[in-house]
Write a protein that holds these residues in place. Structure first.
Motif, PDB file in Angstrom:
ATOM      1  N   GLU A 110       0.842  -1.178   0.000  1.00  0.00           N
ATOM      2  CA  GLU A 110       0.000   0.000   0.000  1.00  0.00           C
ATOM      3  C   GLU A 110       0.890   1.246   0.000  1.00  0.00           C
ATOM      4  N   PRO A 111       0.627   2.218  -0.877  1.00  0.00           N
ATOM      5  CA  PRO A 111       1.435   3.444  -0.869  1.00  0.00           C
ATOM      6  C   PRO A 111       1.506   4.098   0.503  1.00  0.00           C
ATOM      7  N   ARG A 112       0.434   3.976   1.285  1.00  0.00           N
ATOM      8  CA  ARG A 112       0.439   4.575   2.620  1.00  0.00           C
ATOM      9  C   ARG A 112       1.485   3.921   3.517  1.00  0.00           C
ATOM     10  N   GLU A 113       1.695   2.622   3.330  1.00  0.00           N
ATOM     11  CA  GLU A 113       2.718   1.945   4.129  1.00  0.00           C
ATOM     12  C   GLU A 113       4.104   2.422   3.724  1.00  0.00           C
ATOM     13  N   LEU A 114       4.313   2.571   2.413  1.00  0.00           N
ATOM     14  CA  LEU A 114       5.596   3.092   1.936  1.00  0.00           C
ATOM     15  C   LEU A 114       5.841   4.483   2.524  1.00  0.00           C
ATOM     16  N   LEU A 115       4.827   5.336   2.478  1.00  0.00           N
ATOM     17  CA  LEU A 115       4.963   6.688   3.000  1.00  0.00           C
ATOM     18  C   LEU A 115       5.304   6.665   4.493  1.00  0.00           C
ATOM     19  N   ALA A 116       4.645   5.798   5.242  1.00  0.00           N
ATOM     20  CA  ALA A 116       4.912   5.702   6.678  1.00  0.00           C
ATOM     21  C   ALA A 116       6.355   5.293   6.940  1.00  0.00           C
ATOM     22  N   ARG A 117       6.856   4.373   6.135  1.00  0.00           N
ATOM     23  CA  ARG A 117       8.233   3.916   6.337  1.00  0.00           C
ATOM     24  C   ARG A 117       9.237   4.984   5.915  1.00  0.00           C
ATOM     25  N   VAL A 118       8.935   5.710   4.857  1.00  0.00           N
ATOM     26  CA  VAL A 118       9.794   6.819   4.437  1.00  0.00           C
ATOM     27  C   VAL A 118       9.883   7.858   5.556  1.00  0.00           C
ATOM     28  N   LYS A 119       8.745   8.210   6.116  1.00  0.00           N
ATOM     29  CA  LYS A 119       8.718   9.195   7.207  1.00  0.00           C
ATOM     30  C   LYS A 119       9.534   8.706   8.403  1.00  0.00           C
TER      31      LYS A 119
END
Length: 241
Positions: A110-119
């Motif tokens: 999920e893109p949201r998971e990628l974003l969370a990990r990037v943050k």
């Protein structure tokens, strides 16, 4: 100032989608469809990335080899790397982490998971819970952990650690003498729920030992407590320091 991300992935459709999604989240994204292009971006002085999102399989090489290359270059040794792969087997994840990746995300995701990990990775790179805002130096005998510089030194020699590994070392050092389970370590690091089968803590501990121990096979600083977790020793050297 917007963080700069380097996305290395030859899947044009996925790269376009992720570039737009991360861009809308406030990041500047440079897309490299090959390792050759990624090297050119890293070699340029302008717009150096704050984090690399790296696909495992690329048309001109292997993401694992590229990750190993990054860790061997002093200027990029601490650059956070989030590895992507369609191969989600635990062994693939462990290999990626052993070669220096800070995190590993299996496709599809999920893109949201990628974003969370990037943050989470960028937050650690910025000093986590305020570490970068202080000039505090933690000293344990011959080992120094400089929170301001985000560096560790043994006998004055720099210890090569990724951003995530440095944060893990700081967590353990701040709790010196206390046994910490994997769950407690992950809670202190924040940003990740702990998968019961995720051995990433063990992999990173092994890499930290290789950097800070005189003999990683006979550690005196970062110890395993069988069945309980790990403990960072208060006294580490023969002189009792």
């Amino acid at each position: 100032m917007q963080a700069q991300l380097l996305l290395v992935d030859d899947d044009a459709r996925l790269a376009d989608m992720l570039g737009g999604y991360l861009g809308n989240a406030g990041y500047r994204v440079t897309v490299a469809p090959t390792l050759a292009v990624a090297r050119q971006v890293l070699a340029a002085k302008a717009a150096q990335p704050d984090l690399v999102i790296l696909d495992l399989m690329l048309p001109d090489g292997d993401g694992l080899d590229f990750c190993r290359h990054l860790r061997a270059v002093p200027a990029a040794a601490g650059l956070p790397v989030l590895m992507l792969s369609a191969r989600g087997e635990p062994l693939d994840r462990v290999i990626g982490l052993e070669l220096g990746a800070d995190d590993y995300l299996a496709k599809p995701f999920e893109p949201r998971e990628l974003l969370a990990r990037v943050k989470a990775l960028l937050r650690r790179g910025a000093g986590g819970a305020g570490a970068a805002a202080t000039l505090e130096v933690l000293r344990f005998g011959r080992l120094e952990i400089d929170l301001g510089e985000r560096s560790a030194r043994l006998d004055g020699r720099d210890c090569v650690l990724t951003s995530h590994q440095f944060e893990l070392l700081v967590v353990m050092a701040r709790h010196a003498g206390r046994v910490m389970s994997r769950d407690q370590i992950m809670d202190a690091l924040t940003g990740h729920p702990l998968d019961a089968f995720d051995r990433s803590i063990d992999v990173h501990i092994s890499r930290i030992r290789a950097a800070i121990e005189d003999d990683a096979k006979a550690p005196k600083r970062l110890l395993t407590v069988r069945g309980a977790g790990y403990v960072f020793a208060r006294k580490q050297d023969a002189d009792g320091a």
